[in-house]
Design a protein around this motif. Structure first.
Motif, PDB file in Angstrom:
ATOM      1  N   HIS A 200      33.569  42.456  29.905  1.00 47.84           N
ATOM      2  CA  HIS A 200      32.804  41.303  30.367  1.00 47.84           C
ATOM      3  C   HIS A 200      32.485  41.476  31.842  1.00 47.84           C
ATOM      4  O   HIS A 200      33.123  42.269  32.529  1.00 47.84           O
ATOM      5  CB  HIS A 200      33.620  40.034  30.148  1.00 47.84           C
ATOM      6  CG  HIS A 200      34.202  39.948  28.772  1.00 47.84           C
ATOM      7  ND1 HIS A 200      33.463  39.543  27.685  1.00 47.84           N
ATOM      8  CD2 HIS A 200      35.413  40.282  28.287  1.00 47.84           C
ATOM      9  CE1 HIS A 200      34.218  39.609  26.598  1.00 47.84           C
ATOM     10  NE2 HIS A 200      35.412  40.061  26.934  1.00 47.84           N
TER      11      HIS A 200
ATOM     12  N   ASN B  30      33.126  44.149  37.088  1.00 48.65           N
ATOM     13  CA  ASN B  30      33.118  44.115  38.560  1.00 48.65           C
ATOM     14  C   ASN B  30      34.289  44.891  39.155  1.00 48.65           C
ATOM     15  O   ASN B  30      34.247  45.297  40.308  1.00 48.65           O
ATOM     16  CB  ASN B  30      33.190  42.665  39.057  1.00 48.65           C
ATOM     17  CG  ASN B  30      31.874  41.923  38.873  1.00 48.65           C
ATOM     18  OD1 ASN B  30      30.810  42.541  38.796  1.00 48.65           O
ATOM     19  ND2 ASN B  30      31.938  40.609  38.781  1.00 48.65           N
TER      20      ASN B  30
ATOM     21  N   THR C 261      39.223  33.211  36.377  1.00 49.18           N
ATOM     22  CA  THR C 261      38.146  33.920  37.088  1.00 49.18           C
ATOM     23  C   THR C 261      37.823  33.244  38.422  1.00 49.18           C
ATOM     24  O   THR C 261      37.633  32.040  38.491  1.00 49.18           O
ATOM     25  CB  THR C 261      36.892  33.992  36.191  1.00 49.18           C
ATOM     26  OG1 THR C 261      37.281  34.493  34.912  1.00 49.18           O
ATOM     27  CG2 THR C 261      35.830  34.896  36.780  1.00 49.18           C
TER      28      THR C 261
ATOM     29  N   LEU D 228      35.788  37.355  44.278  1.00 49.61           N
ATOM     30  CA  LEU D 228      36.458  38.259  45.202  1.00 49.61           C
ATOM     31  C   LEU D 228      35.370  39.108  45.855  1.00 49.61           C
ATOM     32  O   LEU D 228      34.661  39.832  45.151  1.00 49.61           O
ATOM     33  CB  LEU D 228      37.450  39.127  44.417  1.00 49.61           C
ATOM     34  CG  LEU D 228      38.461  39.965  45.198  1.00 49.61           C
ATOM     35  CD1 LEU D 228      39.704  40.179  44.336  1.00 49.61           C
ATOM     36  CD2 LEU D 228      37.907  41.303  45.591  1.00 49.61           C
TER      37      LEU D 228
ATOM     38  N   VAL E 100      31.850  38.815  44.099  1.00 51.63           N
ATOM     39  CA  VAL E 100      31.661  38.998  42.652  1.00 51.63           C
ATOM     40  C   VAL E 100      32.862  38.418  41.894  1.00 51.63           C
ATOM     41  O   VAL E 100      33.955  38.306  42.448  1.00 51.63           O
ATOM     42  CB  VAL E 100      31.470  40.490  42.256  1.00 51.63           C
ATOM     43  CG1 VAL E 100      30.201  41.051  42.868  1.00 51.63           C
ATOM     44  CG2 VAL E 100      32.675  41.333  42.636  1.00 51.63           C
ATOM     45  N   THR E 101      32.633  38.070  40.624  1.00 49.93           N
ATOM     46  CA  THR E 101      33.730  37.462  39.865  1.00 49.93           C
ATOM     47  C   THR E 101      34.800  38.499  39.537  1.00 49.93           C
ATOM     48  O   THR E 101      34.512  39.685  39.375  1.00 49.93           O
ATOM     49  CB  THR E 101      33.228  36.855  38.550  1.00 49.93           C
ATOM     50  OG1 THR E 101      32.563  37.863  37.784  1.00 49.93           O
ATOM     51  CG2 THR E 101      32.286  35.688  38.795  1.00 49.93           C
ATOM     52  N   ALA E 102      36.039  38.033  39.470  1.00 52.20           N
ATOM     53  CA  ALA E 102      37.156  38.903  39.102  1.00 52.20           C
ATOM     54  C   ALA E 102      38.222  38.052  38.422  1.00 52.20           C
ATOM     55  O   ALA E 102      38.293  36.836  38.632  1.00 52.20           O
ATOM     56  CB  ALA E 102      37.733  39.583  40.344  1.00 52.20           C
ATOM     57  N   ARG E 103      39.018  38.702  37.590  1.00 56.48           N
ATOM     58  CA  ARG E 103      40.142  38.017  36.953  1.00 56.48           C
ATOM     59  C   ARG E 103      41.299  37.973  37.953  1.00 56.48           C
ATOM     60  O   ARG E 103      41.826  39.041  38.329  1.00 56.48           O
ATOM     61  CB  ARG E 103      40.616  38.816  35.741  1.00 56.48           C
ATOM     62  CG  ARG E 103      39.590  38.982  34.642  1.00 56.48           C
ATOM     63  CD  ARG E 103      39.436  37.698  33.882  1.00 56.48           C
ATOM     64  NE  ARG E 103      38.912  37.941  32.546  1.00 56.48           N
ATOM     65  CZ  ARG E 103      37.725  37.511  32.118  1.00 56.48           C
ATOM     66  NH1 ARG E 103      36.927  36.854  32.933  1.00 56.48           N
ATOM     67  NH2 ARG E 103      37.352  37.744  30.877  1.00 56.48           N
TER      68      ARG E 103
ATOM     69  N   THR F  19      44.539  40.962  39.056  1.00 52.73           N
ATOM     70  CA  THR F  19      44.442  41.467  40.427  1.00 52.73           C
ATOM     71  C   THR F  19      45.739  41.093  41.125  1.00 52.73           C
ATOM     72  O   THR F  19      46.197  39.958  40.992  1.00 52.73           O
ATOM     73  CB  THR F  19      43.256  40.793  41.156  1.00 52.73           C
ATOM     74  OG1 THR F  19      42.092  40.911  40.333  1.00 52.73           O
ATOM     75  CG2 THR F  19      42.979  41.443  42.493  1.00 52.73           C
TER      76      THR F  19
ATOM     77  N   GLU G 118      27.832  33.015  39.118  1.00 52.89           N
ATOM     78  CA  GLU G 118      27.436  34.419  39.280  1.00 52.89           C
ATOM     79  C   GLU G 118      26.117  34.692  38.547  1.00 52.89           C
ATOM     80  O   GLU G 118      25.223  35.344  39.077  1.00 52.89           O
ATOM     81  CB  GLU G 118      28.530  35.349  38.747  1.00 52.89           C
ATOM     82  CG  GLU G 118      28.177  36.825  38.919  1.00 52.89           C
ATOM     83  CD  GLU G 118      29.373  37.741  38.654  1.00 52.89           C
ATOM     84  OE1 GLU G 118      29.852  37.763  37.509  1.00 52.89           O
ATOM     85  OE2 GLU G 118      29.800  38.441  39.589  1.00 52.89           O
TER      86      GLU G 118
ATOM     87  N   HIS H 126      26.573  36.669  29.452  1.00 56.71           N
ATOM     88  CA  HIS H 126      27.266  36.670  30.738  1.00 56.71           C
ATOM     89  C   HIS H 126      28.552  35.869  30.701  1.00 56.71           C
ATOM     90  O   HIS H 126      29.522  36.205  31.379  1.00 56.71           O
ATOM     91  CB  HIS H 126      26.363  36.158  31.869  1.00 56.71           C
ATOM     92  CG  HIS H 126      26.902  36.503  33.221  1.00 56.71           C
ATOM     93  ND1 HIS H 126      26.633  37.699  33.840  1.00 56.71           N
ATOM     94  CD2 HIS H 126      27.759  35.843  34.042  1.00 56.71           C
ATOM     95  CE1 HIS H 126      27.282  37.752  34.989  1.00 56.71           C
ATOM     96  NE2 HIS H 126      27.980  36.629  35.132  1.00 56.71           N
TER      97      HIS H 126
ATOM     98  N   GLY I 249      32.968  36.395  28.409  1.00 62.26           N
ATOM     99  CA  GLY I 249      34.369  36.634  28.753  1.00 62.26           C
ATOM    100  C   GLY I 249      35.144  35.356  29.060  1.00 62.26           C
ATOM    101  O   GLY I 249      36.261  35.425  29.548  1.00 62.26           O
TER     102      GLY I 249
END
Ligand code: FAD
Ligand code: FES
Ligand code: FES
Lengths: 281, 159
Positions: free
Chosen positions: A103, A108, B52, B55, B58-61, B65, B115, B131, B134
């Protein structure tokens, strides 16, 4: 769950990474995007002694065009590949599969080196490397070696990359004029790992390479299907049917999604759809 | 043995210096160290999307992280979406269209929606669905969320 305890290092050069990997006592594991390793640690399937974060090693970045090839640094993230004009122009199959690799938020962060280094049986990029005849540059304190994709992937989460080695580059041949590509996958949810998928490359001399993912212990080529399709410029309905019937030279393995027979069936369906899409291009 | 680390980062425009255990993930750091509990944690393996955040744009989990990996980065969480991301119109449309019920998925859903809109994408339902694929929502059935995103894009275009 949470990750088990570990130490953390963030070297900035390849040689510093290699020195850490060469020290057996540290029980190092490389951390690239973390999009597979972190879940594995949270599940306690992985418990490295030392996590070696390679995201600050600038030598592992960049997408570079050479005479005949495109060289992609191991730390290049999927998002960068998706946006790259070089990839769009010279590696169209990579561009085709990327929207299906996980996804947006995972793309990213996730990297090409991480995907190849992990060798998940259902990942797209190992299959792409197989049909493109890509190479993997692997570096250790002993030196640099180039391994072809066809001998690199060994099994579930198993590759020829040793614990003291680092994948430094992925090398793909540039697209030739008249080369054609096909791709199709079926997943339960867009972006999830596929239940089965296929990548196809047809060369100028009509030689065809076909690799499946999500159906065995790793990405695998079907030589029987390749033989049948090679040399044919017209992907007729009959030829596509014959290709489907020829698909029995793979040792299909089930997973949480489906058993081996269902896997074989879905593999035939994705093969048909990918070939039809190539025909209608 | 580096089991803790000093990190320096910007969260919703504010600078923080913190000492963190290296095994602490970013979601726990935001919630437990900084008290920013708007970021939700569901599955902790990257599947549900509730955690989410942004970061470095841009998006990140945040569950995948580590807090140490966020050293020298800039983070935006739901607490900053109205001011730092100018998303009050999107939030209003989520409200108007009932694009949330229990609200558990909403912080992550907003991140993915913002985003999509920021990237200049069209109000195309199929693309929107891809998009936000997720992000799980167990309440709304997604249609209302897609409506809210598409309406926001259309309103911004006609402004
Ligand atoms: C919900 C979800 C869905 C996903 N769906 C898909 C999908 O559909 N298709 C898909 O392909 N992937 C999918 N992924 C996985 C994702 O693509 C990962 O990003 C990728 O597999 C690993 O890349 P990474 O950079 O995050 O690696 P990491 O998680 O950091 O590392 C993965 C492994 O590779 C090793 N490694 C990393 N870099 C190197 C290197 N340079 N040299 C040697 N070894 C190295 C690590 O030590 C580790 O063992 C999904 C993940 C999630 C969470
Ligand atoms: S909690 Fe991070 S994706 Fe579910
Ligand atoms: S509003 Fe309840 S999960 Fe989405």
């Amino acid at each position: 769950m949470k990750a088990p305890d570990f130490s953390y290092e963030k070297p900035t050069t390849i040689s510093d990474v290699l020195a850490l990997l060469a020290n057996n006592e540290l029980e190092c594991q490389l951390l690239a995007g973390g999009q597979s390793l972190m879940p594995m640690m949270n599940f306690r399937m992985a418990s490295p002694g030392t996590l070696v974060d390679i995201s600050n090693v600038s030598e592992l970045s960049g997408i570079n065009e050479r005479d005949e090839t495109i060289e992609i640094g191991a730390m290049v993230r999927y998002r960068e590949l998706e946006l790259s004009e070089i990839i769009k122009a010279h590696c169209p199959l990579v561009a085709m599969v990327l929207p299906y690799v996980a996804h947006a938020a995972i793309r990213n962060r996730g990297t090409i080196g991480g995907s190849i280094g992990l060798s998940d049986p259902a990942a797209e990029l190992p299959a792409v490397l197989l049909v493109l005849d890509g190479k993997i540059e692997i570096t250790s304190e002993k030196g640099i070696r180039l391994e072809p994709a066809r001998t690199f992937f060994k099994g579930i989460y198993e590759t020829s990359c040793e614990p003291d080695e680092l994948i430094t580059k992925i090398i793909l041949p540039k697209k030739h004029l008249k080369q054609k590509f096909g791709f199709h996958e079926i997943a339960r949810r867009h972006g999830d790992y596929a239940m089965a998928g296929v990548c196809i490359a047809q060369d100028i001399d009509l030689k065809v390479r076909v690799a499946f993912f999500g159906v065995a212990d790793r990405a695998v080529r079907s030589i029987a299907v390749e033989k049948l399709l090679s040399g044919n410029s017209d992907l007729s309905e009959q030829l596509i049917k014959d290709a489907q019937n020829a698909l029995n030279d793979i040792e299909f393995e089930g997973d949480m999604n489906a058993g081996p027979e269902a896997k074989q069936h879905i593999a035939k369906v994705v093969l048909e759809r990918a070939l039809k899409e190539m025909k209608n291009e | 043995m580096n089991k803790t680390a000093q990190i320096e980062l910007i969260v919703n425009g504010e600078k923080y210096f913190e000492n963190v255990p290296v095994r602490m993930n970013l979601a726990d750091f935001l919630r437990n160290k900084l008290g920013l509990t708007g970021t939700h944690v569901g599955c902790e393996h990257g599947v549900c999307g509730a955690c989410t955040i942004f970061l470095d744009g841009v998006t990140a989990r945040s569950c995948l992280t580590l807090a140490v990996q966020a050293d020298e980065t800039e983070i935006t969480t739901i607490e900053g979406y109205e001011t730092d991301k100018n998303a009050s119109d999107l939030i209003k449309n989520f409200h108007k269209r009932n694009a949330l019920q229990c609200g558990y998925c909403t912080p992550g859903m907003l991140a993915s929606s913002i985003e999509y809109i920021e990237q200049g994408n069209p109000p195309d339902r199929k693309k929107v669905k891809e998009h936000i694929s997720g992000n799980y929502c167990r309440c709304t059935g997604y249609q209302a969320i897609v409506d809210a995103i598409c309406t926001t894009i259309q309103e911004r275009q006609s402004r």
